[in-house]
Design an enzyme around this catalytic site. Structure first.
Site, PDB file in Angstrom:
ATOM      1  N   GLY A 233      46.167  47.010  35.797  1.00 40.28           N
ATOM      2  CA  GLY A 233      47.503  46.987  35.542  1.00 40.28           C
ATOM      3  C   GLY A 233      48.720  47.998  35.854  1.00 40.28           C
TER       4      GLY A 233
ATOM      5  N   PRO B  84      40.184  48.736  36.084  1.00 45.70           N
ATOM      6  CA  PRO B  84      41.444  48.736  37.270  1.00 45.70           C
ATOM      7  C   PRO B  84      41.024  47.888  38.240  1.00 45.70           C
ATOM      8  CG  PRO B  84      40.115  50.342  36.730  1.00 45.70           C
ATOM      9  CD  PRO B  84      39.743  49.651  35.296  1.00 45.70           C
ATOM     10  N   GLY B  85      42.072  47.939  39.862  1.00 44.98           N
ATOM     11  CA  GLY B  85      41.756  47.350  40.269  1.00 44.98           C
ATOM     12  C   GLY B  85      42.848  47.879  40.889  1.00 44.98           C
ATOM     13  N   ARG B  86      43.814  47.568  41.757  1.00 48.94           N
ATOM     14  CA  ARG B  86      44.937  48.257  42.462  1.00 48.94           C
ATOM     15  C   ARG B  86      45.159  49.434  42.439  1.00 48.94           C
ATOM     16  NH1 ARG B  86      49.206  45.104  43.870  1.00 48.94           N
ATOM     17  NH2 ARG B  86      49.122  44.677  42.142  1.00 48.94           N
TER      18      ARG B  86
ATOM     19  N   ARG C  28      49.776  39.348  50.845  1.00 50.70           N
ATOM     20  CA  ARG C  28      51.684  40.042  49.844  1.00 50.70           C
ATOM     21  C   ARG C  28      52.880  39.736  50.193  1.00 50.70           C
ATOM     22  NH1 ARG C  28      51.023  44.626  47.721  1.00 50.70           N
ATOM     23  NH2 ARG C  28      51.105  43.722  45.689  1.00 50.70           N
TER      24      ARG C  28
ATOM     25  N   TYR D   3      54.755  37.343  47.835  1.00 51.62           N
ATOM     26  CA  TYR D   3      55.427  38.159  46.500  1.00 51.62           C
ATOM     27  C   TYR D   3      56.727  38.718  46.938  1.00 51.62           C
ATOM     28  CZ  TYR D   3      50.660  38.492  45.247  1.00 51.62           C
ATOM     29  OH  TYR D   3      48.817  37.692  44.537  1.00 51.62           O
TER      30      TYR D   3
ATOM     31  N   CYS E 206      52.231  29.843  62.424  1.00 49.66           N
ATOM     32  CA  CYS E 206      53.314  29.006  62.641  1.00 49.66           C
ATOM     33  C   CYS E 206      53.992  29.664  61.636  1.00 49.66           C
ATOM     34  CB  CYS E 206      52.567  28.132  63.519  1.00 49.66           C
ATOM     35  SG  CYS E 206      51.739  28.909  64.855  1.00 49.66           S
ATOM     36  N   GLU E 207      54.035  30.593  61.270  1.00 48.78           N
ATOM     37  CA  GLU E 207      55.525  30.136  59.699  1.00 48.78           C
ATOM     38  C   GLU E 207      56.265  31.024  59.707  1.00 48.78           C
ATOM     39  OE1 GLU E 207      53.481  29.533  55.968  1.00 48.78           O
ATOM     40  OE2 GLU E 207      52.513  28.157  56.727  1.00 48.78           O
TER      41      GLU E 207
ATOM     42  N   TYR F 110      44.033  43.078  47.410  1.00 47.06           N
ATOM     43  CA  TYR F 110      44.391  42.461  47.440  1.00 47.06           C
ATOM     44  C   TYR F 110      45.064  42.108  48.942  1.00 47.06           C
ATOM     45  CZ  TYR F 110      44.154  42.905  42.368  1.00 47.06           C
ATOM     46  OH  TYR F 110      43.714  42.699  41.369  1.00 47.06           O
TER      47      TYR F 110
HETATM   48  N1  LLP Z   1      42.258  42.717  34.887  1.00 49.80           N
HETATM   49  C1  LLP Z   1      42.511  40.968  34.882  1.00 49.80           C
HETATM   50  C2  LLP Z   1      41.770  40.469  33.549  1.00 49.80           C
HETATM   51  C3  LLP Z   1      42.873  40.837  36.184  1.00 49.80           C
HETATM   52  O1  LLP Z   1      43.785  39.786  36.234  1.00 49.80           O
HETATM   53  C4  LLP Z   1      43.519  41.908  36.910  1.00 49.80           C
HETATM   54  C5  LLP Z   1      44.406  41.223  38.143  1.00 49.80           C
HETATM   55  C6  LLP Z   1      42.623  43.051  36.455  1.00 49.80           C
HETATM   56  C7  LLP Z   1      42.292  43.065  35.559  1.00 49.80           C
HETATM   57  C8  LLP Z   1      43.146  43.785  38.111  1.00 49.80           C
HETATM   58  O2  LLP Z   1      44.778  44.059  38.018  1.00 49.80           O
HETATM   59  P1  LLP Z   1      44.835  45.671  38.576  1.00 49.80           P
HETATM   60  O3  LLP Z   1      44.420  46.548  37.948  1.00 49.80           O
HETATM   61  O4  LLP Z   1      44.384  45.470  39.897  1.00 49.80           O
HETATM   62  O5  LLP Z   1      46.880  45.461  38.480  1.00 49.80           O
HETATM   63  N2  LLP Z   1      47.642  39.803  44.239  1.00 49.80           N
HETATM   64  C9  LLP Z   1      48.368  40.425  43.420  1.00 49.80           C
HETATM   65  C10 LLP Z   1      47.924  41.250  41.989  1.00 49.80           C
HETATM   66  C11 LLP Z   1      47.074  40.201  40.766  1.00 49.80           C
HETATM   67  C12 LLP Z   1      46.038  40.547  39.774  1.00 49.80           C
HETATM   68  C13 LLP Z   1      46.014  39.354  39.051  1.00 49.80           C
HETATM   69  N3  LLP Z   1      44.768  40.034  37.807  1.00 49.80           N
HETATM   70  C14 LLP Z   1      48.819  41.500  44.168  1.00 49.80           C
HETATM   71  O6  LLP Z   1      48.534  41.540  45.571  1.00 49.80           O
HETATM   72  O7  LLP Z   1      49.645  42.207  43.954  1.00 49.80           O
END
Ligand code: LLP
Length: 415
Positions: A239, A274-276, A312, A316, A342-343, A370
């Site tokens: 997050g 962490p992902g993002r 994205r 969003y 085409c959107e 993402y």
């Molecule tokens: N853990 C869980 C259980 C999650 O559902 C998520 C993301 C993460 C970790 C990683 O979160 P981050 O650190 O990346 O914020 N597609 C959207 C983001 C969707 C996130 C879904 N869950 C975008 O492009 O903004």
């Protein structure tokens, strides 16, 4: 901080000219910087130094095998949310003990694979999922380590589509309903209590929500202690936000300091997902301007990347920074940067000021997370090529799809 910078008005990915990479590999092109990923992983490691911890990279942000392998080599574990993601990380030889499985709708097949693989922790999100898992473990006569993903009813103060910690969201188990379920797990012959988990949202730009969630998790931890139930880890999810425009998210250090301060001296390991924050700024999407179309009301810069490559903005209304790969002295033009699909929602950016002409290259920054993981074949467009830059070396980590790949899984009935 990342390693996409201008030198003499040319955008570089580490030591390589982005325009030369686009020439060599074609566009649309995802370019990732190894040094940026290493830096981000180190920042998380440093933030958690001196404390038992596990950094579970959220595979959904970018699931490329080479990037997963790099993350593994840097010491990361993995957070997966589907059988496909679990199989991806097994494919790169990840240690099962360092894999956790999240997700609101895990199927019997997915849970069975997780139990058979002996993964580190399954984050259970509902009572019926718990019952199914108990049944599967009894059938297989195998244990499973479990955390309940609790819903702490905390507002992550982010985009509603990526907010997950409110009572009204589908995610997790209401925190005040968790204690009896932990007692149920503790009494089960095969299930083992491992942790308390939450994930309250994505792209958070302040510490307050995660601090509040941590306090709620620790309150539950105290109740479990009193009930004689031992928890070995607290998982605060992913997050942490990044800067796309003018956001000022905390550093991983400050963000996790807010968590660690609250955890204090408790003998518990801290997990993060962490992902993002790990990959967003480690990647750019490079595209070419095909046409400049000036109308009575608007200028359009039509590029060769669309919502199928990077959804994205369309999905969003996310603002992502679009920059020229070669800065020129030409006059800046106010324009919408749009794709070929085409959107009407197929856009990368509205109302941007760019000095751009047909044939010029543009880069969308912050596209590492993402981006490719949400790409599709819509409009029968091939998935783009992905390359990883390490200093002055570039390697293809996913070739551009062939046209034949587009229909490879289909059957052509002989009409
Ligand atoms: N853990 C869980 C259980 C999650 O559902 C998520 C993301 C993460 C970790 C990683 O979160 P981050 O650190 O990346 O914020 N597609 C959207 C983001 C969707 C996130 C879904 N869950 C975008 O492009 O903004």
């Amino acid at each position: 901080m990342d390693y996409f910078n201008y030198k003499n008005d040319e955008l570089y990915a580490e030591d390589l000219k982005v325009s030369a990479l686009a020439e060599q590999f074609g566009t649309p092109l995802y370019i990732y910087s190894k040094a940026t990923l290493v830096r981000h992983m180190r920042a998380f490691e440093e933030a958690l130094a001196g404390r038992k911890h596990l950094i579970c990279y959220a595979v959904k942000a970018n699931a490329n095998l080479s990037l997963l392998s790099l993350m593994k080599s840097l010491g990361a574990g993995f957070d997966v949310v589907s059988e496909g993601e679990l199989r991806r990380v097994l494919q790169i030889g990840a240690d099962p003990a360092r894999i956790i499985f999240s997700g609101v709708g895990k199927s019997r097949a997915e849970l069975t694979l997780a139990v058979n693989t002996g993964i580190g922790c399954i984050n259970v999100e509902s009572e019926p999922e718990l019952e199914l898992l108990s049944q599967i473990c009894a059938e297989l006569k195998k244990p499973a380590r479990i955390a309940l993903r609790v819903n702490p009813d905390v507002d992550a103060k982010t985009h509603p589509s990526i907010s997950t910690g409110l009572k009204s969201n589908k995610f997790g188990i209401a925190i005040d309903a968790a204690l009896p379920l932990y007692q149920r797990i503790a009494a089960d012959p095969y299930l083992q209590v491992s942790g308390i988990d939450c994930h309250i949202g994505s792209q958070m730009t302040s510490n307050a929500p995660i601090a509040e969630a941590t306090e709620k998790l620790l309150n539950l931890y105290g109740q479990l202690e009193e009930a004689g139930i031992n928890v070995d880890h607290i998982d605060v999810g992913g997050g942490l936000g990044v800067t796309y425009n003018d956001e000022t998210p905390p550093s991983p250090y400050d963000y996790l300091a807010a968590v660690l301060k609250r955890v204090g001296q408790r003998e518990v390991s801290v997990y993060v997902e962490p992902g993002r924050a790990m990959v967003a700024n480690a990647g750019i999407l490079v595209c070419e301007a095909l046409y400049i179309k000036k109308t009575a009301v608007k200028n359009f810069c039509i590029v060769d990347a669309g919502m199928n490559d990077l959804i994205r903005p369309a999905l969003y209304n996310s603002w992502m920074n679009i920059i020229e790969c070669r800065k020129n002295q030409g006059e800046k033009m106010l324009c919408d940067v749009v794709g070929p699909i085409c959107e009407s929602d197929d856009f990368l950016g509205h109302d941007r000021k760019l000095a751009v002409q047909a044939g010029d290259l543009l880069a969308v920054r912050g596209a590492g997370a993402y981006g490719m993981s949400m790409a599709s074949n819509y409009n029968a467009r091939r998935l783009p090529c992905e390359i990883l830059v390490d200093g002055d070396k570039a390697q293809v980590i996913r070739r551009r799809q062939d046209f034949a790949d587009l229909w490879a899984q289909e059957e052509l009935l002989p009409f």
